[in-house]
Enzyme design. Structure first.
Site, short mmCIF file in Angstrom:
data_model
loop_
_atom_site.label_atom_id
_atom_site.label_comp_id
_atom_site.label_asym_id
_atom_site.label_seq_id
_atom_site.Cartn_x
_atom_site.Cartn_y
_atom_site.Cartn_z
N PRO A 5 12.91 -6.04 -7.83
CA PRO A 5 11.52 -5.68 -7.55
C PRO A 5 10.60 -5.82 -8.75
CG PRO A 5 12.88 -3.72 -7.70
CD PRO A 5 13.82 -4.90 -7.68
N ASN A 6 9.39 -6.27 -8.46
CA ASN A 6 8.29 -6.41 -9.42
C ASN A 6 8.48 -7.57 -10.41
OD1 ASN A 6 6.69 -4.16 -8.49
ND2 ASN A 6 8.33 -2.86 -9.31
N ARG A 13 2.48 -8.74 -15.51
CA ARG A 13 2.82 -7.33 -15.44
C ARG A 13 3.19 -6.81 -16.83
NH1 ARG A 13 8.89 -5.62 -13.69
NH2 ARG A 13 8.60 -3.37 -13.84
N TYR A 18 7.02 -7.18 -21.04
CA TYR A 18 7.77 -8.23 -20.35
C TYR A 18 7.36 -9.65 -20.73
CZ TYR A 18 9.30 -4.25 -17.55
OH TYR A 18 9.83 -3.05 -17.16
N ASN A 69 19.05 -9.45 -12.56
CA ASN A 69 18.13 -8.46 -13.11
C ASN A 69 17.64 -7.67 -11.91
OD1 ASN A 69 16.16 -6.88 -14.19
ND2 ASN A 69 15.03 -8.54 -15.19
N ALA A 72 14.09 -2.11 -11.34
CA ALA A 72 14.23 -0.65 -11.25
C ALA A 72 15.44 -0.23 -10.41
CB ALA A 72 12.96 -0.04 -10.68
N HIS A 75 18.71 1.21 -11.90
CA HIS A 75 18.89 2.61 -12.28
C HIS A 75 19.11 3.52 -11.07
CE1 HIS A 75 17.23 0.74 -15.81
NE2 HIS A 75 16.07 0.57 -15.23
N ASP A 82 27.37 -1.50 -4.69
CA ASP A 82 28.45 -1.69 -3.72
C ASP A 82 28.50 -3.14 -3.23
OD1 ASP A 82 29.19 0.95 -3.94
OD2 ASP A 82 28.34 1.58 -2.02
N GLU A 93 24.72 -8.73 -16.04
CA GLU A 93 23.48 -7.97 -15.89
C GLU A 93 22.51 -8.37 -17.00
OE1 GLU A 93 24.05 -3.74 -16.18
OE2 GLU A 93 21.89 -3.33 -16.12
N HIS A 95 18.31 -8.00 -18.55
CA HIS A 95 16.99 -7.38 -18.54
C HIS A 95 16.12 -8.04 -19.59
CE1 HIS A 95 18.21 -4.21 -15.82
NE2 HIS A 95 19.33 -4.13 -16.51
N LEU A 96 14.86 -8.21 -19.22
CA LEU A 96 13.90 -8.76 -20.18
C LEU A 96 13.74 -7.82 -21.36
CD1 LEU A 96 11.36 -9.75 -17.44
CD2 LEU A 96 12.40 -11.39 -19.00
N SER A 97 13.52 -6.55 -21.06
CA SER A 97 13.29 -5.56 -22.12
C SER A 97 14.62 -4.94 -22.54
CB SER A 97 12.34 -4.48 -21.61
OG SER A 97 12.94 -3.75 -20.55
N ARG A 102 13.85 2.35 -24.27
CA ARG A 102 12.75 2.83 -23.43
C ARG A 102 13.06 4.22 -22.87
NH1 ARG A 102 11.13 -1.76 -19.44
NH2 ARG A 102 9.33 -0.35 -19.23
N ARG A 106 15.87 4.77 -17.92
CA ARG A 106 16.27 3.36 -17.92
C ARG A 106 17.58 3.14 -18.68
NH1 ARG A 106 11.52 0.82 -15.96
NH2 ARG A 106 9.68 1.97 -16.65
C1 DQA Z 1 13.72 -4.51 -16.24
C2 DQA Z 1 13.89 -3.09 -16.79
C3 DQA Z 1 13.78 -2.06 -15.67
O1 DQA Z 1 13.93 -0.75 -16.19
C4 DQA Z 1 12.44 -2.18 -15.00
O2 DQA Z 1 12.37 -1.28 -13.91
C5 DQA Z 1 12.12 -3.56 -14.57
C6 DQA Z 1 12.42 -4.66 -15.48
C7 DQA Z 1 13.72 -5.57 -17.38
O3 DQA Z 1 13.95 -6.73 -17.07
O4 DQA Z 1 13.47 -5.23 -18.54
O5 DQA Z 1 11.53 -3.80 -13.52
O6 DQA Z 1 14.81 -4.80 -15.38
#
Ligand code: DQA
Length: 143
Positions: A5-6, A13, A18, A69, A72, A75, A82, A93, A95-97, A102, A106
């Site tokens: 998501p997002n 964003r 990011y 990725n 959210a 978490h 599953d 796995e 993640h950008l950040s 943080r 997270r």
């Molecule tokens: C994220 C880190 C997550 O905590 C956050 O909710 C995201 C982006 C990242 O790529 O850093 O949506 O997955």
């Protein structure tokens, strides 16, 4: 390659966190790297937990590894965890950040302990490193 998501908004964003690279750019870089590595890359983004679960289920039998990725949902989502377990595929796995730098919520990932490994904090390079890692896992497989 699954984006949660997002992540469709990456590039606009919270750019200080990011970055300014769009998801389309990231996907294009992944396709290019896939071609260099000799692996086919299928990418999918959804804001919906259920659609991500459906796509993960579909990966069983059609994909050799999953790079994810989960945004959210990383978490919070037992359902995504599953579904990943059900595929019996190697999971990387990304993640950008750097989620560990943080907010405390997270720091917990429901994917981390079922993944081969994590790549966090390198912006779009996290995805490229994750793809390299997944290709490496497949190349080293002995079965
Ligand atoms: C994220 C880190 C997550 O905590 C956050 O909710 C995201 C982006 C990242 O790529 O850093 O949506 O997955």
């Amino acid at each position: 390659m699954l984006h949660g998501p997002n992540l469709n908004l990456v590039g606009t964003r919270e750019p200080t966190i990011y970055g300014r690279t769009t998801l389309a750019d990231i996907d294009a870089q992944l396709q290019q790297l896939g071609a260099e590595l000799g692996v086919a890359v299928a990418t999918f983004q959804s804001n919906s937990e259920g659609r991500l679960v459906d796509r993960i289920q579909a990966a069983r039998g059609s994909a050799m590894a999953i790079v994810i990725n989960a945004g959210a949902y990383t978490h919070t989502s037992v359902a995504i965890r599953d579904a990943l377990l059900a595929t019996e595929l190697p999971v990387v796995e990304v993640h950008l950040s750097n989620t560990y730098k943080r907010e405390a919520f997270r720091h917990r990932s429901l994917i981390a302990d079922i993944a081969v490994g994590q790549v966090v904090g390198f912006g779009p390079d996290s995805y490229l490193l994750g793809l390299r890692a997944a290709a490496g896992v497949l190349a080293r497989r002995t079965d």
